[in-house]
Scaffold this motif. Structure first.
Motif, short mmCIF file in Angstrom:
data_model
loop_
_atom_site.label_atom_id
_atom_site.label_comp_id
_atom_site.label_asym_id
_atom_site.label_seq_id
_atom_site.Cartn_x
_atom_site.Cartn_y
_atom_site.Cartn_z
N UNK A 185 -26.05 -24.66 -8.18
CA UNK A 185 -26.00 -24.40 -9.62
C UNK A 185 -25.68 -22.94 -9.91
N UNK A 186 -26.25 -22.07 -9.09
CA UNK A 186 -26.12 -20.63 -9.36
C UNK A 186 -26.41 -19.87 -8.07
N UNK A 187 -25.69 -18.77 -7.89
CA UNK A 187 -25.97 -17.83 -6.79
C UNK A 187 -26.37 -16.51 -7.43
N UNK A 188 -27.57 -16.06 -7.12
CA UNK A 188 -28.09 -14.83 -7.74
C UNK A 188 -28.26 -13.76 -6.68
N UNK A 189 -27.60 -12.62 -6.87
CA UNK A 189 -27.66 -11.51 -5.93
C UNK A 189 -28.40 -10.34 -6.59
N UNK A 190 -29.43 -9.86 -5.91
CA UNK A 190 -30.21 -8.73 -6.39
C UNK A 190 -30.53 -7.80 -5.21
N UNK A 191 -30.82 -6.56 -5.52
CA UNK A 191 -31.12 -5.59 -4.46
C UNK A 191 -32.63 -5.54 -4.28
N UNK A 192 -33.07 -5.86 -3.05
CA UNK A 192 -34.49 -5.98 -2.76
C UNK A 192 -34.79 -5.39 -1.37
N UNK A 193 -36.05 -5.00 -1.11
CA UNK A 193 -36.45 -4.55 0.24
C UNK A 193 -36.27 -5.70 1.24
N UNK A 194 -35.83 -5.38 2.42
CA UNK A 194 -35.50 -6.40 3.43
C UNK A 194 -36.34 -6.25 4.69
N UNK A 195 -36.39 -7.34 5.45
CA UNK A 195 -37.15 -7.38 6.70
C UNK A 195 -36.30 -8.03 7.78
N UNK A 196 -36.11 -7.33 8.90
CA UNK A 196 -35.40 -7.87 10.06
C UNK A 196 -36.38 -8.64 10.93
N UNK A 197 -36.01 -9.88 11.27
CA UNK A 197 -36.84 -10.72 12.15
C UNK A 197 -36.02 -11.07 13.38
N UNK A 198 -36.56 -10.80 14.56
CA UNK A 198 -35.90 -11.17 15.81
C UNK A 198 -36.79 -12.16 16.55
N UNK A 199 -36.15 -13.13 17.19
CA UNK A 199 -36.90 -14.15 17.91
C UNK A 199 -36.15 -14.54 19.17
N UNK A 200 -36.89 -15.01 20.17
CA UNK A 200 -36.31 -15.47 21.43
C UNK A 200 -36.39 -16.99 21.52
N UNK A 201 -35.28 -17.60 21.95
CA UNK A 201 -35.24 -19.05 22.12
C UNK A 201 -34.33 -19.37 23.30
N UNK A 202 -34.84 -20.08 24.27
CA UNK A 202 -34.06 -20.47 25.45
C UNK A 202 -33.37 -19.27 26.09
N UNK A 203 -34.08 -18.16 26.15
CA UNK A 203 -33.54 -16.98 26.82
C UNK A 203 -32.55 -16.20 25.98
N UNK A 204 -32.41 -16.54 24.71
CA UNK A 204 -31.46 -15.83 23.85
C UNK A 204 -32.20 -15.16 22.70
N UNK A 205 -31.69 -14.00 22.28
CA UNK A 205 -32.27 -13.27 21.15
C UNK A 205 -31.44 -13.58 19.89
N UNK A 206 -32.10 -14.08 18.87
CA UNK A 206 -31.44 -14.37 17.60
C UNK A 206 -32.16 -13.62 16.49
N UNK A 207 -31.44 -13.41 15.37
CA UNK A 207 -31.98 -12.56 14.32
C UNK A 207 -31.66 -13.13 12.94
N UNK A 208 -32.53 -12.77 12.01
CA UNK A 208 -32.21 -13.00 10.59
C UNK A 208 -32.83 -11.87 9.80
N UNK A 209 -32.39 -11.75 8.56
CA UNK A 209 -32.94 -10.75 7.64
C UNK A 209 -33.33 -11.47 6.36
N UNK A 210 -34.50 -11.16 5.83
CA UNK A 210 -35.00 -11.82 4.62
C UNK A 210 -35.53 -10.75 3.68
N UNK A 211 -35.73 -11.15 2.42
CA UNK A 211 -36.41 -10.25 1.50
C UNK A 211 -37.84 -10.06 1.98
N UNK A 212 -38.31 -8.85 1.93
CA UNK A 212 -39.65 -8.52 2.41
C UNK A 212 -40.66 -8.79 1.29
#
Length: 366
Positions: free
Chosen positions: A291-318
């Protein structure tokens, strides 16, 4: 019950055009609608069911209640057909269903949505309701009406490319509980959180859909297309913010998200009218329209995780309202700690070219 795709083989086509359409349509259809004189040709070129107004077809198409009753007395599989122009036509279709028509095939002249809603409400579960359509948009509307939709589509054009597109829409539409339950599931794995790092402010995206998500549903997003985290929709009550079950606070504009058809898109590419893939913690998925995509500037948090020997990442609003899915529920990113387990989708091999997986391509994303 699997929804059916019927294709009309028009008598105006040349013999060669009929043969080609029969051959190609048979790859995706369940039934071919033909004239009596083309039944033999159809059976010589296809193993699909045939339906016709005369001869000895698999399914006999009838236009009157009297013909329907006689055909049922003879033990025939029947399809009652009618063009809906007024309430009287609706009543005739209801009567046909009550007279044990196996199928009801309807065309709509002017009004389409309200008469279709009425018919679904009246005959769903009694006769299989089929609607005649000539494009993807008409087909989708019929399949999704009242969240039940029709039991099938009858395609009235000889364009095999459009027939294939309609077939793909039918494969993706999952509005009925049985379809959702039986749908092919996305494999989700557990990943162990190994790093949490506040990284300042950035442009983050909220995806507001035309749907209402339930607890345990959300979107798959991530920094790498090969490793996506399941972010839950804003379905939980909090002391300070009301639930917004239509929304997923997905993360920065550059993140990937999984979309219907197994493709990925950047969050920055999404806009009103586009489709996204809602996924639950069991891997069940369904399509929703934005319906809508809303973009705003907010503090962010980097999350790193390990799965099956691989490092993957995402970033979310903190913030407290953003939650990552776990096997047992979900957890606010403000409560995450190293060692916690979250659900992710891991792609084994290949890279992405404009969102499409290329298994042979080697891509490194860090």
């Amino acid at each position: 019950t699997v929804r059916e795709l019927w294709v009309i083989i028009k008598p105006s086509l040349s013999s060669g055009e009929k043969e080609n359409l029969i051959r190609e349509a048979s790859k995706v259809s369940t039934t071919l609608v033909v004239e009596p004189e083309d039944i033999e040709l159809t059976r010589a070129r296809s193993d699909r069911m045939d339906a016709s107004r005369g001869g000895e077809p698999d399914i006999l198409i009838v236009e009157t209640i009297e013909d329907l009753v006689r055909a049922k007395e003879d033990g025939r599989i029947t399809c009652f057909t009618l063009t809906v122009k007024n309430r009287g036509d609706e009543e005739a279709i209801t009567e046909a269903s009550e007279s044990s028509a196996d199928y009801v095939m309807v065309r709509f002249k002017d009004w389409k949505v309200i008469p279709l809603e009425n018919l679904i409400a009246k005959i769903h579960g009694k006769s299989k309701l089929l609607t005649v359509a000539s494009d993807v948009e008409e087909s989708r509307l019929a399949l999704e009406t009242l969240e039940i939709g029709t039991d099938g589509i009858v395609v009235d054009i000889p364009d095999i490319e459009e027939i294939n597109r309609i077939y793909e829409v039918m494969r993706r539409v999952k509005t009925r509980p049985a379809e959702i339950e039986e749908a092919e599931r996305i494999e989700l794995k557990t990943a162990e959180v190994v790093e949490l790092k506040p990284i300042g402010s950035g442009a983050r995206v909220c995806i507001d859909t035309c749907d209402l998500m339930r607890e345990g549903e959300g979107l798959l997003v991530g920094c790498q297309s090969s490793g996506l985290f399941l972010v839950e929709a804003e379905v939980h009550k909090t002391p300070f913010v009301a639930p917004r079950p239509f929304r997923v606070n997905a993360g920065p504009v550059a993140l990937y998200t999984l979309t219907p058809g197994g493709k990925t898109k950047y969050l920055s590419e999404l806009k009103a009218g586009d489709e996204v893939l809602i996924v639950d913690r069991e891997g069940r998925s369904r399509t929703a329209t934005i319906c809508r995509v809303k973009i705003e500037w907010r503090p962010l948090l980097l999350i790193e995780a390990d799965c099956d020997g691989r490092r993957i990442k995402t970033i979310v609003q903190n913030a407290e309202t953003i939650r990552l899915m776990t096997e047992a529920g979900s957890r606010s990113v403000k409560e995450l700690s190293k060692g916690d387990k979250v659900l992710v989708r891991l792609e084994e091999e290949g890279g992405r070219h404009f969102g499409t997986l290329v298994k042979e391509e080697k891509v490194i994303e860090v």
